[in-house]
Design a protein around this motif. Structure first.
Motif, PDB file in Angstrom:
ATOM      1  N   MET A 344       0.781  -1.377  -0.093  1.00 41.28           N
ATOM      2  CA  MET A 344      -0.101  -0.017  -0.097  1.00 41.28           C
ATOM      3  C   MET A 344       1.059   1.247  -0.043  1.00 41.28           C
ATOM      4  SD  MET A 344      -3.454  -0.490   0.094  1.00 41.28           S
ATOM      5  CE  MET A 344      -3.026  -1.903  -1.241  1.00 41.28           C
ATOM      6  N   PRO A 345       0.188   2.463  -0.878  1.00 47.37           N
ATOM      7  CA  PRO A 345       1.085   3.563  -0.715  1.00 47.37           C
ATOM      8  C   PRO A 345       0.855   3.974   0.831  1.00 47.37           C
ATOM      9  CG  PRO A 345      -0.359   3.613  -2.427  1.00 47.37           C
ATOM     10  CD  PRO A 345      -0.702   2.311  -1.658  1.00 47.37           C
ATOM     11  N   ASN A 347       0.432   6.089   3.948  1.00 42.19           N
ATOM     12  CA  ASN A 347      -0.791   6.781   4.422  1.00 42.19           C
ATOM     13  C   ASN A 347      -2.188   6.371   3.980  1.00 42.19           C
ATOM     14  OD1 ASN A 347       0.512   8.328   6.404  1.00 42.19           O
ATOM     15  ND2 ASN A 347       1.016   9.899   4.926  1.00 42.19           N
ATOM     16  N   SER A 348      -2.123   5.020   3.398  1.00 44.07           N
ATOM     17  CA  SER A 348      -3.495   4.508   2.733  1.00 44.07           C
ATOM     18  C   SER A 348      -4.483   4.188   3.771  1.00 44.07           C
ATOM     19  CB  SER A 348      -3.113   3.262   2.139  1.00 44.07           C
ATOM     20  OG  SER A 348      -2.332   3.657   0.963  1.00 44.07           O
ATOM     21  N   LEU A 382      -0.318   3.247   7.705  1.00 42.37           N
ATOM     22  CA  LEU A 382      -1.671   2.801   7.283  1.00 42.37           C
ATOM     23  C   LEU A 382      -2.715   3.525   8.282  1.00 42.37           C
ATOM     24  CD1 LEU A 382      -1.385  -1.044   5.983  1.00 42.37           C
ATOM     25  CD2 LEU A 382      -1.236   1.054   4.681  1.00 42.37           C
ATOM     26  N   ASN A 417     -11.452   7.789  -1.428  1.00 38.86           N
ATOM     27  CA  ASN A 417      -9.993   7.657  -1.199  1.00 38.86           C
ATOM     28  C   ASN A 417      -9.429   6.358  -0.609  1.00 38.86           C
ATOM     29  OD1 ASN A 417      -7.751   8.358  -2.662  1.00 38.86           O
ATOM     30  ND2 ASN A 417      -6.934   9.608  -1.152  1.00 38.86           N
ATOM     31  N   ASN A 419      -8.130   2.864   0.083  1.00 39.74           N
ATOM     32  CA  ASN A 419      -7.209   1.939  -0.882  1.00 39.74           C
ATOM     33  C   ASN A 419      -7.538   0.374  -0.612  1.00 39.74           C
ATOM     34  OD1 ASN A 419      -6.137   3.770  -2.482  1.00 39.74           O
ATOM     35  ND2 ASN A 419      -4.303   4.265  -1.275  1.00 39.74           N
ATOM     36  N   ASN A 459      -7.179  -5.337  -2.051  1.00 37.84           N
ATOM     37  CA  ASN A 459      -6.707  -4.140  -2.507  1.00 37.84           C
ATOM     38  C   ASN A 459      -7.599  -3.288  -3.369  1.00 37.84           C
ATOM     39  OD1 ASN A 459      -4.961  -2.440  -3.961  1.00 37.84           O
ATOM     40  ND2 ASN A 459      -3.111  -3.620  -3.860  1.00 37.84           N
ATOM     41  N   ILE A 461      -7.082  -0.573  -5.233  1.00 38.59           N
ATOM     42  CA  ILE A 461      -6.294   0.566  -6.253  1.00 38.59           C
ATOM     43  C   ILE A 461      -6.665   0.226  -7.300  1.00 38.59           C
ATOM     44  CG2 ILE A 461      -4.186   1.206  -6.908  1.00 38.59           C
ATOM     45  CD1 ILE A 461      -2.862   0.523  -3.820  1.00 38.59           C
TER      46      ILE A 461
END
Length: 487
Positions: A344-345, A347-348, A382, A417, A419, A459, A461
């Motif tokens: 995960m990016p 701060n997802s 996260l 937003n 994820n 996921n 995304i």
């Protein structure tokens, strides 16, 4: 142990009594779920202050020439009181009650020195408690009262009141058939409470001694160790009067506030009275036997080590926790969430299912309260949806979104937003089979599953990218605005 040694109790007795107090079943049963309650190491220091008041050690009201030792005790007392006010509201409330009684008693006796000092400490404790609660008070003033959180009823003071019998009844199955039968029979009695009050054999002896000493006239006691036991017996009775079912605490809940409800939690303070009593009696015995011809100290020390070792063992004859299984689950959670975080990016936002109100919520099917906090424990960057205060705006949005049809829920999440979706199967009657299957079909993505098959992660995304491409920037802005008002 610091308190025992300060009271001139020998090292071996101090070590043994402090250890058995540290290993109370109360400590293990509270554990992490009641972290402030299980961290009761400030109680002995606070009770030392009560002893200082009795001895008039801290300060005098009239004499301006106070020696350095009294100034030090004065300063330490204030610091301990402030620390104690930061160690949870229950212990602070119990000791504030004791300080109030001491103040009133000394005023009645016209002992202004003791009354003055106990009153100063009471005010210090209350101010410290108020400062700790100030952020919550300010938030409530700005945003209104939240009637869904920590709603209490005066009847709970009866349900969770102190039952003296539970000092004598071991917790869980004890391994000894007679005691196990006693435990099981007692569980059938009305108003069962949290059940962590068991004192153990040694603590029970101390408790009985305290009850006996309340009947002895103070004028008949000429030894300072026994005088202290007499003082503890008085404090013990007032603590029982406050906390027992139908006691002062029940009146407080009925007339003033029901927010303090679990008066059985005073048991850990009473337990310290009991072990300090045992320590004082042992030291009194040791002092009186010092001049005997045979080496009494060696025999006494060996006996005490055996007895106190049995005392700690006797606490834990039942198997409180399957630590091996807990460790395995903990490691499974850590590996699973670490794998999520690696994909995960930073701060997802991760949405958690099923929806569980916070705080204080009954189990959702087989999912226990607070178990969704696992995400926070094992990740560093996260953001997790669980933990919004119920009754507040953010919680209302999460609850509404979690109860949407799955297609609508998924679109709302990606437009907001998020994820990913984290699912704990224990929260569903069908082990989450239906919701997992439907999400898999909608987003066309296989989930990540934990090694114990309990936790599932989707996921979002790729699904988010596909969804956002269907709308223009103006449409996305409009849809996101509507999401904030839909609940």
């Amino acid at each position: 142990m610091v308190v025992f040694r300060y009271l001139k109790i020998s090292s071996i007795i101090s070590i043994l009594c402090s250890q058995i107090y540290a290993f109370l079943p109360y400590h293990i049963m509270r554990g992490e779920a009641h972290l402030f309650l299980s961290s009761y190491y400030l109680i002995p220091l606070m009770l030392l202050i009560l002893i200082w008041i009795q001895r008039e050690e801290p300060i005098t009201l009239i004499n301006k020439k106070i020696n350095i030792e009294k100034k030090l005790i004065f300063s330490c007392s204030l610091i301990i009181a402030l620390l104690f006010s930061s160690a949870g509201v229950y212990y602070a409330f119990f000791i504030a009650f004791v300080l109030f009684i001491i103040t009133m008693y000394n005023l009645f006796q016209k002992n202004l020195n003791k009354a003055f000092w106990s009153f100063i400490l009471l005010i210090t404790l209350c101010i410290g408690l108020l400062l700790n609660l100030l952020p919550s008070i300010i938030y409530t003033l700005n945003h209104g009262t939240n009637k869904l959180v920590v709603a209490r009823s005066s009847i709970e003071a009866e349900v969770y009141g102190l039952k003296i019998a539970q000092f004598f009844v071991p917790v869980y199955d004890h391994g000894i058939s007679i005691l196990t039968k006693l435990i099981n029979n007692y569980r059938l009695h009305p108003l069962p409470n949290e059940g962590s009050e068991y004192l153990g054999v040694i603590g029970i002896i101390g408790f009985i001694v305290l009850l006996v000493f309340i009947l002895i006239k103070e004028s008949n006691i000429n030894n300072h160790y026994l005088q202290l036991v007499k003082y503890l017996s008085t404090l013990n009775i007032f603590c029982i009067l406050l906390s027992t079912i139908g006691g002062i605490g029940s009146l407080f809940a009925l007339v003033i506030s029901p927010q303090i409800r679990a008066y059985n939690r005073i048991s850990v303070i009473i337990a310290f009275f009991c072990f300090l009593t045992i320590a004082l009696l042992l030291e009194y015995l040791k002092q009186n036997m010092r001049n005997k011809k045979f080496n009494f100290n060696i025999i006494l020390n060996i006996t005490l080590i055996i007895v106190f070792t049995f005392g700690i063992y006797e606490y834990y004859v039942p198997n409180f926790t399957n630590y091996t299984a807990t460790k395995k689950d903990f490691q499974n959670d850590a590996n699973f969430i670490s794998e999520i975080e690696s994909k995960m990016p930073i701060n997802s936002m991760i949405f958690q299912l099923p929806y569980v109100p916070f705080p204080e919520n009954p189990p959702v099917n087989n999912l226990g309260d607070y178990e969704l906090f696992k995400g926070y424990l094992h990740s560093n960057h996260l953001k997790w949806s669980y933990g919004s205060m119920k009754g507040r705006e953010s919680d209302q949005w999460i609850k509404y979104t979690a109860n949407l049809p799955l297609q609508d829920m998924l679109e709302s999440l990606v437009l907001s937003n998020f994820n990913g979706i984290y699912i704990d199967r224990l929260g569903y009657k069908d082990n989450g089979e239906q919701v997992i299957s439907q999400i898999k079909t909608i987003i066309n993505t296989d989930p990540q599953i934990s090694s114990n098959n309990r936790l599932v992660f989707f996921n979002l995304i790729d699904y988010k990218d596909r969804t956002l491409k269907k709308y223009s920037s103006e449409e996305l802005t409009q849809k996101r605005k509507s999401l904030l008002n839909q609940y």
